[in-house]
Design a protein around this motif. Sequence first.
Motif, PDB file in Angstrom:
ATOM      1  N   SER A 242       0.364   0.973  16.396  1.00  0.00           N
ATOM      2  CA  SER A 242       0.227   0.613  17.805  1.00  0.00           C
ATOM      3  C   SER A 242      -0.080   1.878  18.594  1.00  0.00           C
ATOM      4  O   SER A 242      -0.060   2.996  18.057  1.00  0.00           O
ATOM      5  N   GLU A 243      -0.342   1.722  19.886  1.00  0.00           N
ATOM      6  CA  GLU A 243      -0.618   2.885  20.723  1.00  0.00           C
ATOM      7  C   GLU A 243       0.606   3.762  20.882  1.00  0.00           C
ATOM      8  O   GLU A 243       0.482   4.961  21.173  1.00  0.00           O
ATOM      9  N   GLU A 244       1.806   3.186  20.686  1.00  0.00           N
ATOM     10  CA  GLU A 244       3.032   3.978  20.752  1.00  0.00           C
ATOM     11  C   GLU A 244       3.286   4.728  19.452  1.00  0.00           C
ATOM     12  O   GLU A 244       3.877   5.816  19.442  1.00  0.00           O
ATOM     13  N   ASP A 245       2.844   4.173  18.327  1.00  0.00           N
ATOM     14  CA  ASP A 245       3.043   4.793  17.018  1.00  0.00           C
ATOM     15  C   ASP A 245       1.877   4.399  16.120  1.00  0.00           C
ATOM     16  O   ASP A 245       1.794   3.262  15.657  1.00  0.00           O
ATOM     17  N   PHE A 246       0.965   5.341  15.881  1.00  0.00           N
ATOM     18  CA  PHE A 246      -0.225   5.050  15.090  1.00  0.00           C
ATOM     19  C   PHE A 246       0.049   5.020  13.589  1.00  0.00           C
ATOM     20  O   PHE A 246      -0.852   4.745  12.795  1.00  0.00           O
ATOM     21  N   ASP A 286     -15.509  17.950  20.285  1.00  0.00           N
ATOM     22  CA  ASP A 286     -16.192  17.004  21.168  1.00  0.00           C
ATOM     23  C   ASP A 286     -16.742  15.822  20.386  1.00  0.00           C
ATOM     24  O   ASP A 286     -16.581  14.655  20.783  1.00  0.00           O
ATOM     25  N   ILE A 287     -17.402  16.121  19.262  1.00  0.00           N
ATOM     26  CA  ILE A 287     -17.998  15.049  18.464  1.00  0.00           C
ATOM     27  C   ILE A 287     -16.914  14.136  17.902  1.00  0.00           C
ATOM     28  O   ILE A 287     -16.975  12.902  18.027  1.00  0.00           O
ATOM     29  N   PHE A 288     -15.898  14.711  17.274  1.00  0.00           N
ATOM     30  CA  PHE A 288     -14.863  13.917  16.619  1.00  0.00           C
ATOM     31  C   PHE A 288     -14.073  13.102  17.632  1.00  0.00           C
ATOM     32  O   PHE A 288     -13.857  11.891  17.453  1.00  0.00           O
ATOM     33  N   GLU A 289     -13.648  13.732  18.701  1.00  0.00           N
ATOM     34  CA  GLU A 289     -12.797  13.053  19.680  1.00  0.00           C
ATOM     35  C   GLU A 289     -13.554  11.983  20.458  1.00  0.00           C
ATOM     36  O   GLU A 289     -12.992  10.931  20.790  1.00  0.00           O
ATOM     37  N   ASN A 290     -14.830  12.222  20.736  1.00  0.00           N
ATOM     38  CA  ASN A 290     -15.615  11.207  21.447  1.00  0.00           C
ATOM     39  C   ASN A 290     -15.747   9.929  20.633  1.00  0.00           C
ATOM     40  O   ASN A 290     -15.730   8.821  21.179  1.00  0.00           O
ATOM     41  N   VAL A 291     -15.890  10.070  19.311  1.00  0.00           N
ATOM     42  CA  VAL A 291     -16.001   8.895  18.455  1.00  0.00           C
ATOM     43  C   VAL A 291     -14.685   8.124  18.425  1.00  0.00           C
ATOM     44  O   VAL A 291     -14.645   6.894  18.595  1.00  0.00           O
ATOM     45  N   VAL A 292     -13.586   8.827  18.216  1.00  0.00           N
ATOM     46  CA  VAL A 292     -12.290   8.161  18.075  1.00  0.00           C
ATOM     47  C   VAL A 292     -11.845   7.524  19.388  1.00  0.00           C
ATOM     48  O   VAL A 292     -11.389   6.370  19.427  1.00  0.00           O
ATOM     49  N   THR A 293     -11.966   8.253  20.493  1.00  0.00           N
ATOM     50  CA  THR A 293     -11.455   7.745  21.777  1.00  0.00           C
ATOM     51  C   THR A 293     -12.366   6.692  22.407  1.00  0.00           C
ATOM     52  O   THR A 293     -12.010   6.101  23.426  1.00  0.00           O
ATOM     53  N   LYS A 297      -7.019   4.306  22.635  1.00  0.00           N
ATOM     54  CA  LYS A 297      -6.329   5.025  23.702  1.00  0.00           C
ATOM     55  C   LYS A 297      -5.333   5.972  23.054  1.00  0.00           C
ATOM     56  O   LYS A 297      -4.193   5.621  22.762  1.00  0.00           O
ATOM     57  N   ILE A 298      -5.789   7.187  22.797  1.00  0.00           N
ATOM     58  CA  ILE A 298      -4.969   8.188  22.120  1.00  0.00           C
ATOM     59  C   ILE A 298      -5.223   9.539  22.774  1.00  0.00           C
ATOM     60  O   ILE A 298      -6.376   9.891  23.066  1.00  0.00           O
ATOM     61  N   ASP A 299      -4.162  10.271  23.036  1.00  0.00           N
ATOM     62  CA  ASP A 299      -4.341  11.587  23.652  1.00  0.00           C
ATOM     63  C   ASP A 299      -4.700  12.616  22.592  1.00  0.00           C
ATOM     64  O   ASP A 299      -4.475  12.413  21.388  1.00  0.00           O
ATOM     65  N   ARG A 300      -5.284  13.714  23.028  1.00  0.00           N
ATOM     66  CA  ARG A 300      -5.760  14.742  22.101  1.00  0.00           C
ATOM     67  C   ARG A 300      -4.636  15.290  21.232  1.00  0.00           C
ATOM     68  O   ARG A 300      -4.823  15.533  20.036  1.00  0.00           O
ATOM     69  N   GLU A 301      -3.467  15.510  21.833  1.00  0.00           N
ATOM     70  CA  GLU A 301      -2.371  16.111  21.078  1.00  0.00           C
ATOM     71  C   GLU A 301      -1.968  15.227  19.901  1.00  0.00           C
ATOM     72  O   GLU A 301      -1.750  15.721  18.784  1.00  0.00           O
ATOM     73  N   LEU A 303      -3.834  12.921  18.394  1.00  0.00           N
ATOM     74  CA  LEU A 303      -4.924  12.891  17.424  1.00  0.00           C
ATOM     75  C   LEU A 303      -4.920  14.150  16.571  1.00  0.00           C
ATOM     76  O   LEU A 303      -5.123  14.086  15.347  1.00  0.00           O
ATOM     77  N   ARG A 304      -4.678  15.271  17.187  1.00  0.00           N
ATOM     78  CA  ARG A 304      -4.692  16.539  16.440  1.00  0.00           C
ATOM     79  C   ARG A 304      -3.502  16.650  15.501  1.00  0.00           C
ATOM     80  O   ARG A 304      -3.596  17.284  14.438  1.00  0.00           O
ATOM     81  N   GLU A 305      -2.379  16.019  15.867  1.00  0.00           N
ATOM     82  CA  GLU A 305      -1.230  15.998  14.961  1.00  0.00           C
ATOM     83  C   GLU A 305      -1.507  15.124  13.740  1.00  0.00           C
ATOM     84  O   GLU A 305      -0.991  15.391  12.646  1.00  0.00           O
ATOM     85  N   LYS A 306      -2.320  14.084  13.927  1.00  0.00           N
ATOM     86  CA  LYS A 306      -2.611  13.146  12.849  1.00  0.00           C
ATOM     87  C   LYS A 306      -3.739  13.618  11.936  1.00  0.00           C
ATOM     88  O   LYS A 306      -4.064  12.947  10.953  1.00  0.00           O
ATOM     89  N   THR A 307      -4.349  14.738  12.260  1.00  0.00           N
ATOM     90  CA  THR A 307      -5.493  15.246  11.505  1.00  0.00           C
ATOM     91  C   THR A 307      -5.303  16.736  11.252  1.00  0.00           C
ATOM     92  O   THR A 307      -4.274  17.318  11.594  1.00  0.00           O
ATOM     93  N   ALA A 308      -6.303  17.350  10.657  1.00  0.00           N
ATOM     94  CA  ALA A 308      -6.285  18.802  10.438  1.00  0.00           C
ATOM     95  C   ALA A 308      -7.155  19.454  11.501  1.00  0.00           C
ATOM     96  O   ALA A 308      -8.378  19.571  11.342  1.00  0.00           O
ATOM     97  N   TYR A 309      -6.520  19.832  12.591  1.00  0.00           N
ATOM     98  CA  TYR A 309      -7.251  20.434  13.710  1.00  0.00           C
ATOM     99  C   TYR A 309      -7.200  21.953  13.605  1.00  0.00           C
ATOM    100  O   TYR A 309      -6.147  22.548  13.374  1.00  0.00           O
ATOM    101  N   LEU A 310      -8.353  22.607  13.754  1.00  0.00           N
ATOM    102  CA  LEU A 310      -8.460  24.065  13.674  1.00  0.00           C
ATOM    103  C   LEU A 310      -8.637  24.596  15.090  1.00  0.00           C
ATOM    104  O   LEU A 310      -9.746  24.643  15.622  1.00  0.00           O
ATOM    105  N   SER A 311      -7.529  24.972  15.708  1.00  0.00           N
ATOM    106  CA  SER A 311      -7.573  25.367  17.117  1.00  0.00           C
ATOM    107  C   SER A 311      -8.448  26.585  17.346  1.00  0.00           C
ATOM    108  O   SER A 311      -9.138  26.685  18.372  1.00  0.00           O
ATOM    109  N   GLU A 312      -8.441  27.520  16.371  1.00  0.00           N
ATOM    110  CA  GLU A 312      -9.223  28.743  16.548  1.00  0.00           C
ATOM    111  C   GLU A 312     -10.724  28.466  16.564  1.00  0.00           C
ATOM    112  O   GLU A 312     -11.512  29.234  17.132  1.00  0.00           O
ATOM    113  N   ASN A 313     -11.124  27.354  15.926  1.00  0.00           N
ATOM    114  CA  ASN A 313     -12.544  27.006  15.874  1.00  0.00           C
ATOM    115  C   ASN A 313     -12.896  25.813  16.766  1.00  0.00           C
ATOM    116  O   ASN A 313     -14.052  25.395  16.807  1.00  0.00           O
ATOM    117  N   ALA A 314     -11.888  25.269  17.455  1.00  0.00           N
ATOM    118  CA  ALA A 314     -12.092  24.083  18.295  1.00  0.00           C
ATOM    119  C   ALA A 314     -12.806  22.991  17.491  1.00  0.00           C
ATOM    120  O   ALA A 314     -13.777  22.386  17.933  1.00  0.00           O
TER     121      ALA A 314
END
Length: 756
Positions: A242-246, A286-293, A297-301, A303-314
């Motif tokens: 659900s939107e509260e718990d994916f 931008d590419i990944f988040e635009n497709v998913v959102t 209805k999921i916030d970036r934080e 989504l990034r917790e649920k995936t392997a996000y590389l902050s240094e490379n955005a």
Amino acid sequence: MLCKKKIGKCLFFAVVCMITLIPTGCGNRASENTDIGSAQADDKTAVFEEKESVDAQTIAEILKDIYAGAASENTLGSLDTKRRMIARLGEHGLCAVDQENQVDMTQPEQALAFCRAVAQKERAQMTVFVFDGAGFHKYDLQTWDGYVNVNREYDQYDENGQLQEKNEGSYPADFWQYTEEGYLFFGGSYFSDENYILTLSDASEYTALRILPLSETCRELNRKYIMPVGYERNNMFLTNWSEEDFGSLDFYDIFDRFYPILHGQSHSYTANGAAETESVYEISEDIFENVVTAHFKIDRETLREKTAYLSENAAYEYRPRGFYDSEYPDIPYPEVVDYTENEDGTITLTVNAVYPKENTSKSFSHKTVIRPLGEDGFQYVSNEMISSEEGDAFWWHSDRSTDSALWILPQAEHCLLTETEKEELKEAALTAAEQAKEVYRDIEHTGAPAFGSGMKEFTEKQRHEVVSLLGNAGYVSVTNDANMENYEKVEDFYTAYSENRDAMVTLYSVEQDGLIGAITFLCRDGELQTYYVGIGWQRGGIPEIKYTSVSNIVEMRLTEKGYLIYAHEDEMPHSSLRQYWRVKPLSEKCRELTAKYVHGLSYVNYNVLVINWDGGNVEDILMPCMFEDIYRIDIGENLKPQNGRIPAEMYERIMTTYFPVSIEQLREKCGYDEKSDSYAYDMIFSRQYPPFGEVVDYTENDDGTLTLTVDAVWADYNSDLAFTNRVVVQPFADGTFRYLSNAIEEKELEVPKVTE
């Protein structure tokens, strides 16, 4: 049961590159679970009235105006055309439905009456037509004493709008069941030419037909919200979230699923096929988040917790699905059976998974909540599993592996191309495929493993059309039985290779199942490689990259006749020793003569092509095993012996037509049994790497005969001129012909010796 299915799935993956395995059934009594309650059958007194089955020509006549209009508007596979054709058949008193069960069955009372007859062990018969866009499957059903026999045929429209029979079969129903959801399931095993060649066994089919009508609103909701995602290579409708718990929702699969929906083509982040290295990409945020959102209805934080996000490379680290992430080819399909419009503006859909392979209209069920937005936008709010068989219902599904995807394709240890060049070639392959998207737009899909196209009955005409479209766009393109388009580019490449100059050329091969292989030949720094991009197709004519591979080439030769013959450093299991393409064109007349007179004859199983003979010594070529190939040339189907015997009338008619032999000679040489008036069936077993013949010239003789000059191509032994035959044939007015003589001359190789 779960363990057995999981084992079967793993075995399937292990052999998927080598051969297609099709299971068979046993027994011939229909299932006793055929109860039809009064809630399903409004007219309990309906009586089935026996009548003759309607033939394909009659159906074509009934539908000719609808077909003509749809053909001119290129809408033959559209839902509206299916509705109109099925409705027209219903107006003529015929029972009809579409293969995807998106249109209500016409004359359903006929099907219900037949099901009651099965349950009550009465005698009855009926015919049902199942429309798939390109033609009809016709099922003639008979029942007695609880048994059901199925006579099936598939009739496909030709270019003149006539229905032509493509294949047929007959079998006792191993399984027969009418479900409380209003579905009829039946299945069994039947003889199939194609399957028999591959497996020496019968083919099996599983048929699911919705008899009871379904709300059109439910169908529309299904087509808009559920079917575009489905159950293939994602767990969106297979887990609670659900939107509260994916929960365990896989957002990488979400990205794969929704990228082509949003962008009109598949992305290029595909497995490279290498066993030694991982396919790992970085996709910009931008590419990944635009497709998913776009639909969540999921916030970036989160989504990034649920995936392997590389902050240094955005960017998001992304591993594509590989061979071991592949799924079983036959999977369930969704059907919305109910819906509720909620006070907050959301809609709750109740969905059943219909699984023909498992003979069930409710393999599992789930409730999916949708939030409609303005201008046709929407979001998926939640999914709740409401019934399943404790995980067993999902045995066909594979979660995405977090490890590197290993492939069994042989791979070069290093690639001569840079990463940028590989991406450019993949993009170029997708661009090329776009030239043919209209051919694939309405093709029916059945689901497929990683190495298959997943398309049903891709025709020779369609293959040739794709080659022509690619050729007209300037690409090098080819398929079986067609000349290579823009072949001069391959000749230019080979010239550069021969002169040790760097060069590159891409050849687009349209395979029998509709897959397009983009094969790039690369000569660089004295090394030679191929880079392969496999292009598959999603529903609606959207091309996607299925896999890539890199192979070292150890030798290459462009022959004087125009064959490009080459060998990989590492052979694929069950592949040829060498690969080949006919680069230079062959006249259409020679191709026609090859198809009619030479295709299907063997150089290694009997003596017809490998010794000199004529009417004086024709007995020297009479070997029992040859009949199987001659029968196929005459009838156009594989031989179906009766208890290991062949009736003498059939055997002698065919053999005396195609060879200057007498019945006495046949009975002496070919195993005739007077008591049964039949001949023994001597099966031909496949030989590895046999040569094949092609007509390269011909002479029309004064007596009406033809002298064919036939070259034997034996590419596995690096020859397109192994030996040359002079075959004399006598054509007859009815389309048959007679082989009168053969003379063979050794050229580059020795003639094979055949012994009984």
